[in-house]
Motif scaffolding. Structure first.
Motif, PDB file in Angstrom:
ATOM      1  N   ASP A 123      15.051   9.367   3.694  1.00 32.33           N
ATOM      2  CA  ASP A 123      15.276   8.432   2.588  1.00 32.33           C
ATOM      3  C   ASP A 123      13.965   8.137   1.861  1.00 32.33           C
ATOM      4  O   ASP A 123      13.939   8.028   0.630  1.00 32.33           O
ATOM      5  CB  ASP A 123      15.890   7.141   3.106  1.00 32.33           C
ATOM      6  N   GLU A 124      12.886   7.986   2.654  1.00 31.98           N
ATOM      7  CA  GLU A 124      11.593   7.675   2.038  1.00 31.98           C
ATOM      8  C   GLU A 124      11.146   8.790   1.099  1.00 31.98           C
ATOM      9  O   GLU A 124      10.654   8.528  -0.001  1.00 31.98           O
ATOM     10  CB  GLU A 124      10.517   7.461   3.104  1.00 31.98           C
ATOM     11  N   PRO A 181       4.564  17.962  -0.108  1.00 36.11           N
ATOM     12  CA  PRO A 181       3.366  17.133   0.056  1.00 36.11           C
ATOM     13  C   PRO A 181       3.623  15.642  -0.108  1.00 36.11           C
ATOM     14  O   PRO A 181       2.927  14.820   0.497  1.00 36.11           O
ATOM     15  CB  PRO A 181       2.404  17.665  -1.014  1.00 36.11           C
ATOM     16  N   ILE A 182       4.648  15.296  -0.895  1.00 35.74           N
ATOM     17  CA  ILE A 182       5.015  13.880  -1.002  1.00 35.74           C
ATOM     18  C   ILE A 182       5.463  13.373   0.373  1.00 35.74           C
ATOM     19  O   ILE A 182       5.421  12.173   0.666  1.00 35.74           O
ATOM     20  CB  ILE A 182       6.102  13.683  -2.074  1.00 35.74           C
ATOM     21  N   GLY A 183       5.851  14.316   1.227  1.00 37.33           N
ATOM     22  CA  GLY A 183       6.193  13.964   2.607  1.00 37.33           C
ATOM     23  C   GLY A 183       5.059  13.289   3.356  1.00 37.33           C
ATOM     24  O   GLY A 183       5.301  12.526   4.307  1.00 37.33           O
ATOM     25  N   TYR A 184       3.803  13.533   2.959  1.00 37.77           N
ATOM     26  CA  TYR A 184       2.684  12.819   3.588  1.00 37.77           C
ATOM     27  C   TYR A 184       2.791  11.315   3.315  1.00 37.77           C
ATOM     28  O   TYR A 184       2.587  10.490   4.208  1.00 37.77           O
ATOM     29  CB  TYR A 184       1.350  13.320   3.034  1.00 37.77           C
ATOM     30  N   LYS A 226       4.837   5.816   4.742  1.00 35.89           N
ATOM     31  CA  LYS A 226       5.750   4.709   4.441  1.00 35.89           C
ATOM     32  C   LYS A 226       6.638   4.393   5.638  1.00 35.89           C
ATOM     33  O   LYS A 226       6.821   3.217   5.997  1.00 35.89           O
ATOM     34  CB  LYS A 226       6.606   5.066   3.221  1.00 35.89           C
ATOM     35  N   HIS A 227       7.183   5.425   6.265  1.00 30.85           N
ATOM     36  CA  HIS A 227       8.046   5.215   7.428  1.00 30.85           C
ATOM     37  C   HIS A 227       7.278   4.536   8.549  1.00 30.85           C
ATOM     38  O   HIS A 227       7.769   3.573   9.157  1.00 30.85           O
ATOM     39  CB  HIS A 227       8.606   6.553   7.913  1.00 30.85           C
ATOM     40  N   GLU A 272       2.562   0.831   2.951  1.00 30.93           N
ATOM     41  CA  GLU A 272       1.859   2.123   2.852  1.00 30.93           C
ATOM     42  C   GLU A 272       0.952   2.200   1.637  1.00 30.93           C
ATOM     43  O   GLU A 272      -0.004   2.990   1.602  1.00 30.93           O
ATOM     44  CB  GLU A 272       2.872   3.277   2.812  1.00 30.93           C
ATOM     45  N   LYS A 273       1.231   1.360   0.630  1.00 32.72           N
ATOM     46  CA  LYS A 273       0.431   1.421  -0.593  1.00 32.72           C
ATOM     47  C   LYS A 273      -1.022   1.037  -0.347  1.00 32.72           C
ATOM     48  O   LYS A 273      -1.912   1.448  -1.111  1.00 32.72           O
ATOM     49  CB  LYS A 273       1.050   0.510  -1.662  1.00 32.72           C
TER      50      LYS A 273
END
Length: 539
Positions: A96-97, A253-256, A261-262, A271-272
């Motif tokens: 979802d993230e 790469p957005i998976g990083y 975030k998770h 996470e920000k």
């Protein structure tokens, strides 16, 4: 968090093999070292779980893609755990993230005028009735002439291209020559980012040879990057484009960030704070040199224009060959992580890789004869043997209690004084030089023991009391060596801690001798390597 460290996400279409492990072990050693000297590190990875290849593999197995990637992720994570790679989270891009972040980033780029549409000609398999993903077209590299290369990039020279530029292309699905059809695709306007990227590449985030390699792309001007794929496709649908999906190199790469975030949200954190453009967290990516273009150009541009922090460091490594040959199932040089683990201790391969790894992108070779020699002659013969030969006298003649002083304090301090150099070598990922220095330190204490000969002294009652301080020096140096090696050999070091009855909290603990301490009998820490134990080795 001081550092956020990632490794490239393994693709969820097959098992982990020894080639994967070069990177994951390299990064794990570095993270363990950082933590050992007191630095906070968040260590993340996960499966790259989207793409036509996964859709087709699941279909071939008669299951849904979701079940396929769930099973593969469990297998991947188990292999990394068994190789003692200590991730804080092993996530997945099918989350979802990642869907949320990929869509948000896309919309930001679109609204900034960085998404363009145009019709493209794509490879199409008329027999399979589908557009072919780049990796389902193989042929000859148009740049270097290497055969059997994928349709998006060359594993030999690193060139990036499109399938229609391949020479003698064939569909991997049917072995037929693909035809080409038009389809509207979505592009990230990388051409508008050249000034930004030329500045970023020169900031010192890259190894010198990587900086030089990436700079070559600027000479011809950057081209816009296709970020879309046509249905049928297993992935994330583009928000304003029904039937179009994000290309795997868009959402992977957005998976990083998604993994961050998770991890953060599950702990009530944001996470920000780690990924915002003004974050003080060091973002560090460990990758293979075959994906430099994606991580060194495409990824920083997307991050910058989406309002995120660009990577502080990208550390690339070379390829792994086995006995001088490229990994290949048909040549018998393809070895899975599980096949290795069924034969040998994971610390053996961690040690061998460390002995080969440097800060450069040079390829490394796994030669099985050398592998056995390094473990048997170096690790066991030179280092482990110090603990074995000294602790036996401590138990036999001194009731298992170490002396309250060392026989040669100056020698101990001389050996331990190398720790400042070890710090620098670990931090710069120069593991081969690090291990070379540790072996020199082991040689010093072995030479000392050979000179004083405690095994002869125990036969003379008049000098027996001198043996305790001598062997205490040996045990203390052995403990220090194993402590300094603990990022490389975490499993073995745990066993050392147990029989020496010590606990460590940081690097400085390895710079103090063990005095007046009860220790247990020396266990069989490691067995000598017998290549005949592994069915995958052809001696």
């Amino acid at each position: 968090m001081e550092k956020l460290v990632t490794t490239a996400l393994p693709y969820a279409n097959g098992p982990i093999h020894l080639g994967h492990l070069v990177e994951h072990v390299q990064a794990d050693i570095w993270v363990r070292f950082q933590r050992l000297i007191g630095r906070q590190c968040l260590f993340l990875c996960g499966d790259d779980a989207h793409g036509s290849a996964i859709m087709l593999a699941a279909e071939k197995s008669g299951i849904q893609p979701e079940q396929w990637i769930k099973t593969i992720r469990q297998e991947h994570y188990r292999d990394f755990q068994d190789f003692l790679v200590d991730y804080d989270l092993y996530h997945t891009t099918h989350s979802d993230e990642n869907k949320q972040l990929s869509c948000e980033i896309y919309k930001t780029l679109r609204d900034s005028g960085l998404i363009e549409r145009k019709r493209v000609t794509q490879a199409y398999d008329d027999q399979a009735n589908m557009f072919l993903p780049d990796r389902y077209v193989k042929g000859t590299c148009p740049k270097c002439g290497s055969e059997d290369q994928y349709g998006d990039s060359c594993e030999q020279c690193g060139a990036v291209y499109t399938p229609d530029q391949l020479l003698n292309p064939k569909s991997v699905l049917t072995q037929t020559t693909p035809i080409y059809k038009d389809s509207e695709h979505y592009f990230f306007a990388l051409s508008k980012c050249q000034d930004l990227l030329e500045d970023w590449v020169g900031r010192g985030a890259l190894q010198p040879e990587v900086e030089k390699k990436l700079s070559e792309w600027f000479d011809h001007g950057l081209k816009n990057w296709d970020i879309s794929r046509d249905a049928p496709y297993f992935g994330i649908e583009i928000p304003d484009a029904p039937g179009k999906y994000f290309y795997v190199w868009m959402d992977a790469p957005i998976g990083y960030i998604a993994a961050t975030k998770h991890w953060a949200n599950s702990r009530g954190l944001d996470e920000k704070k780690m990924w915002s453009h003004d974050s003080k967290t060091d973002i560090v990516h460990f990758i293979g040199k075959d994906i430099l273009y994606f991580h060194g150009l495409f990824w920083p541009a997307i991050l910058h224009h989406a309002g995120y922090k660009t990577p502080d460091h990208i550390y690339a490594h070379g390829f792994l060959t086995i006995n001088g040959k490229k990994m290949s199932k048909s040549r018998g040089t393809y070895v899975t992580a599980r096949a290795y683990l069924d034969a040998f201790d994971p610390d053996y391969l961690r040690y061998y890789f460390a002995a080969k790894l440097s800060p450069t992108i040079s390829d490394i070779d796994l030669n099985w004869t050398e592998f056995a020699s390094r473990i048997n002659a170096e690790l066991i013969g030179k280092i482990i043997n110090i603990g074995s030969r000294c602790t036996c006298f401590i138990h036999r003649y001194f009731s298992g209690v170490l002396s309250d002083h060392l026989s040669d304090e100056a020698l101990y301090q001389q050996i331990i004084s190398n720790e400042s150099t070890l710090l620098q070598l670990y931090d710069s990922r120069d593991y081969n030089q690090c291990l070379r220095l540790l072996l020199q330190m082991a040689d010093q204490v072995n030479q000392y023991l050979d000179q004083v000969k405690p095994w002869a002294m125990v036969k003379d009652e008049s000098v027996l009391d001198q043996v305790g301080p001598i062997c205490t020096l040996g045990v203390s140096v052995f403990y220090s060596l194993m402590g300094f090696l603990s990022p490389v050999l975490p499993g073995t070091f745990e066993r050392v801690q147990s029989f020496l009855r010590v606990e460590h909290s940081n690097w400085s603990d390895f710079c103090r001798p063990l005095l007046s301490q009860q220790i247990d009998v020396f266990p069989r820490l490691l067995e000598r390597v017998k290549l005949s134990d592994a069915s995958f080795i052809d001696e």
